[in-house]
Design a protein around this motif. Structure first.
Motif, PDB file in Angstrom:
ATOM      1  N   ALA A  76       0.949  -1.142   0.169  1.00  0.00           N
ATOM      2  CA  ALA A  76       0.060  -0.128   0.040  1.00  0.00           C
ATOM      3  C   ALA A  76       1.135   1.223  -0.090  1.00  0.00           C
ATOM      4  N   GLY A  77       0.331   2.329  -0.326  1.00  0.00           N
ATOM      5  CA  GLY A  77       1.072   3.599  -0.333  1.00  0.00           C
ATOM      6  C   GLY A  77       1.705   4.052  -1.598  1.00  0.00           C
ATOM      7  N   GLU A  78       1.570   3.259  -2.619  1.00  0.00           N
ATOM      8  CA  GLU A  78       1.829   3.672  -4.008  1.00  0.00           C
ATOM      9  C   GLU A  78       2.972   4.390  -4.291  1.00  0.00           C
ATOM     10  N   GLY A  79       4.172   3.744  -3.495  1.00  0.00           N
ATOM     11  CA  GLY A  79       5.650   4.341  -3.846  1.00  0.00           C
ATOM     12  C   GLY A  79       5.940   5.508  -2.593  1.00  0.00           C
ATOM     13  N   ARG A  80       4.864   5.665  -1.742  1.00  0.00           N
ATOM     14  CA  ARG A  80       5.176   6.976  -0.702  1.00  0.00           C
ATOM     15  C   ARG A  80       5.856   6.663   0.427  1.00  0.00           C
ATOM     16  N   PHE A  81       5.747   5.273   0.620  1.00  0.00           N
ATOM     17  CA  PHE A  81       6.215   4.616   2.005  1.00  0.00           C
ATOM     18  C   PHE A  81       7.548   4.057   1.762  1.00  0.00           C
ATOM     19  N   THR A  82       8.182   3.924   2.995  1.00  0.00           N
ATOM     20  CA  THR A  82       9.525   3.237   2.841  1.00  0.00           C
ATOM     21  C   THR A  82       9.699   2.740   4.304  1.00  0.00           C
ATOM     22  N   ILE A  83       9.825   1.364   4.420  1.00  0.00           N
ATOM     23  CA  ILE A  83      10.064   0.713   5.593  1.00  0.00           C
ATOM     24  C   ILE A  83      11.445   0.312   5.964  1.00  0.00           C
ATOM     25  N   SER A  84      11.959   0.711   6.998  1.00  0.00           N
ATOM     26  CA  SER A  84      13.265   0.120   7.433  1.00  0.00           C
ATOM     27  C   SER A  84      13.391  -0.346   8.639  1.00  0.00           C
ATOM     28  N   ARG A  85      14.745  -0.946   9.042  1.00  0.00           N
ATOM     29  CA  ARG A  85      14.900  -1.366  10.607  1.00  0.00           C
ATOM     30  C   ARG A  85      16.228  -1.158  10.902  1.00  0.00           C
ATOM     31  N   ASP A  86      16.329  -1.185  12.160  1.00  0.00           N
ATOM     32  CA  ASP A  86      17.666  -0.857  12.895  1.00  0.00           C
ATOM     33  C   ASP A  86      17.601  -2.016  13.886  1.00  0.00           C
ATOM     34  N   ASN A  87      18.430  -3.032  13.622  1.00  0.00           N
ATOM     35  CA  ASN A  87      18.616  -4.155  14.459  1.00  0.00           C
ATOM     36  C   ASN A  87      19.063  -3.785  15.803  1.00  0.00           C
ATOM     37  N   ASP A  88      20.231  -2.842  15.885  1.00  0.00           N
ATOM     38  CA  ASP A  88      20.943  -2.467  17.065  1.00  0.00           C
ATOM     39  C   ASP A  88      19.806  -1.632  18.030  1.00  0.00           C
ATOM     40  N   LYS A  89      19.006  -1.124  17.344  1.00  0.00           N
ATOM     41  CA  LYS A  89      17.903  -0.318  18.445  1.00  0.00           C
ATOM     42  C   LYS A  89      16.821  -1.286  18.492  1.00  0.00           C
ATOM     43  N   MET A  90      16.394  -2.315  17.864  1.00  0.00           N
ATOM     44  CA  MET A  90      15.497  -3.296  17.785  1.00  0.00           C
ATOM     45  C   MET A  90      14.127  -2.569  17.508  1.00  0.00           C
ATOM     46  N   SER A  91      14.207  -1.906  16.321  1.00  0.00           N
ATOM     47  CA  SER A  91      13.465  -1.127  15.824  1.00  0.00           C
ATOM     48  C   SER A  91      12.874  -1.012  14.342  1.00  0.00           C
ATOM     49  N   VAL A  92      11.824  -0.941  13.865  1.00  0.00           N
ATOM     50  CA  VAL A  92      11.318  -0.978  12.575  1.00  0.00           C
ATOM     51  C   VAL A  92      10.632   0.528  12.597  1.00  0.00           C
ATOM     52  N   TYR A  93      10.903   0.923  11.355  1.00  0.00           N
ATOM     53  CA  TYR A  93      10.265   2.411  10.934  1.00  0.00           C
ATOM     54  C   TYR A  93       9.280   2.422   9.602  1.00  0.00           C
ATOM     55  N   LEU A  94       8.575   3.333   9.551  1.00  0.00           N
ATOM     56  CA  LEU A  94       7.789   3.574   8.377  1.00  0.00           C
ATOM     57  C   LEU A  94       7.766   5.008   8.189  1.00  0.00           C
ATOM     58  N   GLN A  95       8.477   5.430   6.925  1.00  0.00           N
ATOM     59  CA  GLN A  95       8.471   6.718   6.814  1.00  0.00           C
ATOM     60  C   GLN A  95       7.521   6.986   5.581  1.00  0.00           C
ATOM     61  N   MET A  96       6.487   7.908   5.973  1.00  0.00           N
ATOM     62  CA  MET A  96       5.333   7.997   5.155  1.00  0.00           C
ATOM     63  C   MET A  96       5.423   9.522   4.441  1.00  0.00           C
ATOM     64  N   GLU A  97       5.211   9.604   3.316  1.00  0.00           N
ATOM     65  CA  GLU A  97       5.348  11.125   2.517  1.00  0.00           C
ATOM     66  C   GLU A  97       4.034  11.384   1.730  1.00  0.00           C
ATOM     67  N   SER A  98       3.814  12.411   1.550  1.00  0.00           N
ATOM     68  CA  SER A  98       2.794  12.828   0.832  1.00  0.00           C
ATOM     69  C   SER A  98       1.291  12.294   1.224  1.00  0.00           C
ATOM     70  N   LEU A  99       1.248  12.527   2.549  1.00  0.00           N
ATOM     71  CA  LEU A  99      -0.080  11.564   3.124  1.00  0.00           C
ATOM     72  C   LEU A  99      -1.298  12.354   2.581  1.00  0.00           C
ATOM     73  N   ALA A 100      -2.277  11.466   2.522  1.00  0.00           N
ATOM     74  CA  ALA A 100      -3.579  11.731   2.033  1.00  0.00           C
ATOM     75  C   ALA A 100      -4.527  11.446   3.014  1.00  0.00           C
ATOM     76  N   PRO A 101      -5.874  11.850   2.978  1.00  0.00           N
ATOM     77  CA  PRO A 101      -6.947  11.470   3.860  1.00  0.00           C
ATOM     78  C   PRO A 101      -7.079   9.813   3.796  1.00  0.00           C
ATOM     79  N   GLU A 102      -6.901   9.287   2.800  1.00  0.00           N
ATOM     80  CA  GLU A 102      -7.042   7.651   2.618  1.00  0.00           C
ATOM     81  C   GLU A 102      -6.077   7.144   3.529  1.00  0.00           C
ATOM     82  N   ASP A 103      -4.976   7.684   3.951  1.00  0.00           N
ATOM     83  CA  ASP A 103      -3.924   6.868   4.871  1.00  0.00           C
ATOM     84  C   ASP A 103      -4.313   6.870   6.219  1.00  0.00           C
TER      85      ASP A 103
END
Length: 114
Positions: free
Chosen positions: A60-87
């Motif tokens: 989902a996200g039509e290319g506007r989202f980026t998922i990443s992880r940092d194993n040292d911080k035991m964390s996962v991230y979701l960067q979301m750009e150009s957000l729209a009401p349907e998000d």
């Protein structure tokens, strides 16, 4: 096992947000991680996933989202750009160690105003 999601909030159309999910109680480096979302009145859907090896897939996200992880911080991230009401949705992180060991976070609400 705890998955603590954060970073949601009220934003305007076109804004960006970065969601974070901090894990504890699991061997994070061997977990496949995912972000799901559930909009009001709709079923929960998979947004993006990242494997233990760092391979990513987007659903989902039509290319506007980026998922990443940092194993040292035991964390996962979701960067979301150009957000729209349907998000607008509650966003959940998910960890899968194996088919019998799947875990969910409590969710973080993202509201995008028009």
């Amino acid at each position: 096992v705890q998955l603590q999601a954060s970073g949601g909030g009220l934003v305007q159309t076109g804004d960006s947000l970065r969601l974070s999910c901090a894990a504890s109680g699991i061997i994070f480096s061997i977990a496949d991680m995912g972000w799901y979302r559930q909009a009001p009145g709709k079923q929960r859907e998979l947004v993006a996933s990242i494997t233990r090896l760092g391979n990513t897939n987007y659903y989902a996200g039509e290319g506007r989202f980026t998922i990443s992880r940092d194993n040292d911080k035991m964390s996962v991230y979701l960067q979301m750009e150009s957000l729209a009401p349907e998000d607008t949705a509650v966003y959940y992180c998910n960890a899968v160690i194996d088919p019998r060991n799947r875990y969910w976070g409590q969710g973080t609400l993202v509201t995008v105003s028009s």
